[in-house]
Design a protein around this motif. Structure first.
Motif, mmCIF file in Angstrom:
data_model
loop_
_atom_site.group_PDB
_atom_site.id
_atom_site.type_symbol
_atom_site.label_atom_id
_atom_site.label_comp_id
_atom_site.label_asym_id
_atom_site.label_seq_id
_atom_site.Cartn_x
_atom_site.Cartn_y
_atom_site.Cartn_z
ATOM 1 N N SER A 85 -42.120 43.223 -50.992
ATOM 2 C CA SER A 85 -41.456 43.097 -52.290
ATOM 3 C C SER A 85 -42.182 44.003 -53.267
ATOM 4 O O SER A 85 -43.234 44.565 -52.961
ATOM 5 C CB SER A 85 -41.491 41.648 -52.782
ATOM 6 N N GLU B 32 -43.346 44.272 -57.412
ATOM 7 C CA GLU B 32 -43.464 43.651 -58.739
ATOM 8 C C GLU B 32 -44.176 44.632 -59.644
ATOM 9 O O GLU B 32 -45.284 45.068 -59.318
ATOM 10 C CB GLU B 32 -44.327 42.373 -58.674
ATOM 11 N N TRP C 207 -45.960 44.647 -52.394
ATOM 12 C CA TRP C 207 -46.729 43.559 -51.801
ATOM 13 C C TRP C 207 -46.194 43.239 -50.416
ATOM 14 O O TRP C 207 -45.003 42.984 -50.261
ATOM 15 C CB TRP C 207 -46.638 42.286 -52.660
ATOM 16 N N HIS D 170 -45.711 40.970 -46.934
ATOM 17 C CA HIS D 170 -45.734 39.588 -46.492
ATOM 18 C C HIS D 170 -45.618 39.578 -44.973
ATOM 19 O O HIS D 170 -45.121 40.541 -44.373
ATOM 20 C CB HIS D 170 -44.607 38.782 -47.148
ATOM 21 N N ARG E 186 -36.037 29.248 -49.511
ATOM 22 C CA ARG E 186 -36.810 29.632 -50.697
ATOM 23 C C ARG E 186 -38.116 30.328 -50.349
ATOM 24 O O ARG E 186 -38.960 30.555 -51.215
ATOM 25 C CB ARG E 186 -37.084 28.401 -51.554
ATOM 26 N N SER E 187 -38.327 30.607 -49.070
ATOM 27 C CA SER E 187 -39.588 31.234 -48.666
ATOM 28 C C SER E 187 -39.677 32.668 -49.185
ATOM 29 O O SER E 187 -38.670 33.304 -49.504
ATOM 30 C CB SER E 187 -39.699 31.243 -47.142
ATOM 31 N N ARG E 188 -40.876 33.159 -49.223
ATOM 32 C CA ARG E 188 -41.110 34.546 -49.622
ATOM 33 C C ARG E 188 -40.352 35.519 -48.711
ATOM 34 O O ARG E 188 -39.756 36.495 -49.190
ATOM 35 C CB ARG E 188 -42.629 34.796 -49.586
ATOM 36 N N THR E 189 -40.346 35.239 -47.407
ATOM 37 C CA THR E 189 -39.641 36.119 -46.469
ATOM 38 C C THR E 189 -38.154 36.188 -46.803
ATOM 39 O O THR E 189 -37.555 37.270 -46.833
ATOM 40 C CB THR E 189 -39.841 35.623 -45.022
ATOM 41 N N ARG F 54 -36.661 35.574 -49.670
ATOM 42 C CA ARG F 54 -36.461 36.271 -50.952
ATOM 43 C C ARG F 54 -36.636 37.775 -50.784
ATOM 44 O O ARG F 54 -35.849 38.571 -51.322
ATOM 45 C CB ARG F 54 -37.418 35.701 -52.001
ATOM 46 N N ASP F 55 -37.633 38.164 -49.992
ATOM 47 C CA ASP F 55 -37.825 39.600 -49.748
ATOM 48 C C ASP F 55 -36.598 40.208 -49.061
ATOM 49 O O ASP F 55 -36.141 41.287 -49.444
ATOM 50 C CB ASP F 55 -39.049 39.834 -48.851
ATOM 51 N N ARG G 50 -51.900 41.961 -45.659
ATOM 52 C CA ARG G 50 -51.820 40.624 -45.095
ATOM 53 C C ARG G 50 -52.169 40.764 -43.618
ATOM 54 O O ARG G 50 -51.552 41.554 -42.901
ATOM 55 C CB ARG G 50 -50.423 40.042 -45.312
ATOM 56 N N GLU H 166 -54.980 37.068 -46.695
ATOM 57 C CA GLU H 166 -54.614 38.048 -47.715
ATOM 58 C C GLU H 166 -55.897 38.743 -48.150
ATOM 59 O O GLU H 166 -56.876 38.070 -48.507
ATOM 60 C CB GLU H 166 -53.937 37.376 -48.907
#
Lengths: 157, 157
Positions: free
Chosen positions: A33, A35, A40, A42, A63-66, A68-69, B77, B90
């Motif tokens: 992702s 920002e 960043w 993951h 809703r996990s980071r994966t 969303r990415d 990561r 991390e």
């Protein structure tokens, strides 16, 4: 190095498909992702299902980071196998389905291979990913010839 | 699930350090880059050296995608172990050294653990990464309590 000989392309493809279709196998899923212009990475391990049409399916928390990415940028890098017998895949996420409303055929194929049922948990979605590039190698002597798929097409039979 | 009981924090820390210090162990390194505001993940397996000061050292090609990503944004990561007995880290890349000009102590510690000498190849550099966050878990029952380090400090003894 313990590998007797570098494997041929067809052998690597056959070995890779055996691995990708193995019961209860996991896949490392790397996503990224951004920002404030900063990237960043993951990385998570999840159960893999290798579909009949040579796409990968995973079930993860919506809703996990994966998740969303993948929604923001559907590019993933997948690794299957131990570090010295690896199948490395660059893939594009093509579909997302709530597990409760997923196509029957996808659910059937996922349950055939994975050792758990994400419909029994809450908040999970399926992502279906199409491979664009596949590489397979064991040790350093197998780095040459590791490309098995490029631009979504198998390079070997 | 075959795990008899979720492990305690101290047990997970001890197991994790045993794994991180194991001879000839590999680490998955996920990094990310950004092009035209689009994030791209990368992922490779490389040999790990866990230094005496609890930092990680890897040796990679100076011109590899991983090296370029770490120079542009030093966030990685890292995953060590099989997918169902994982140590997830991390980390921030703090140092880069050409292998031919690296500090003796770094070279000594790398050679003590890894099963190859990057000085015998050409074009390699060491990156030294400081962990900020460490998690360890086996199966789903170990997701609670998986945090072992946060903000660079151990949470358990």
């Amino acid at each position: 190095m313990s590998t007797p000989q570098p494997r041929s392309g067809p052998q690597r493809k056959a070995d890779s498909l055996d691995l990708l279709r193995r019961d209860a196998i996991d896949v490392w899923v790397a996503t990224a992702s951004v920002e404030d212009a900063t990237p960043w990475p993951h990385l998570v391990p999840v159960s893999l299902a290798w579909l009949d049409d040579d796409r990968a399916a995973i079930a993860i928390q919506a809703r996990s980071r994966t998740a969303r990415d993948l929604r923001a940028q559907p590019a993933a890098r997948l690794a299957v196998g131990p570090t010295r017998d690896v199948v490395m895949i660059e893939a594009v996420a093509e579909e997302e389905h709530d597990v409760a409303e997923a196509p029957d055929d996808l659910v059937r194929q996922y349950l055939r291979q994975a050792d758990w049922d994400p419909r029994a948990a809450s908040g999970y979605v399926f992502f279906v990913l199409r491979p664009r590039r596949i590489q397979a190698w064991r040790e350093a002597d197998e780095i040459p010839g590791r490309a098995l798929m490029r631009d979504g097409r198998w390079l070997v039979d």
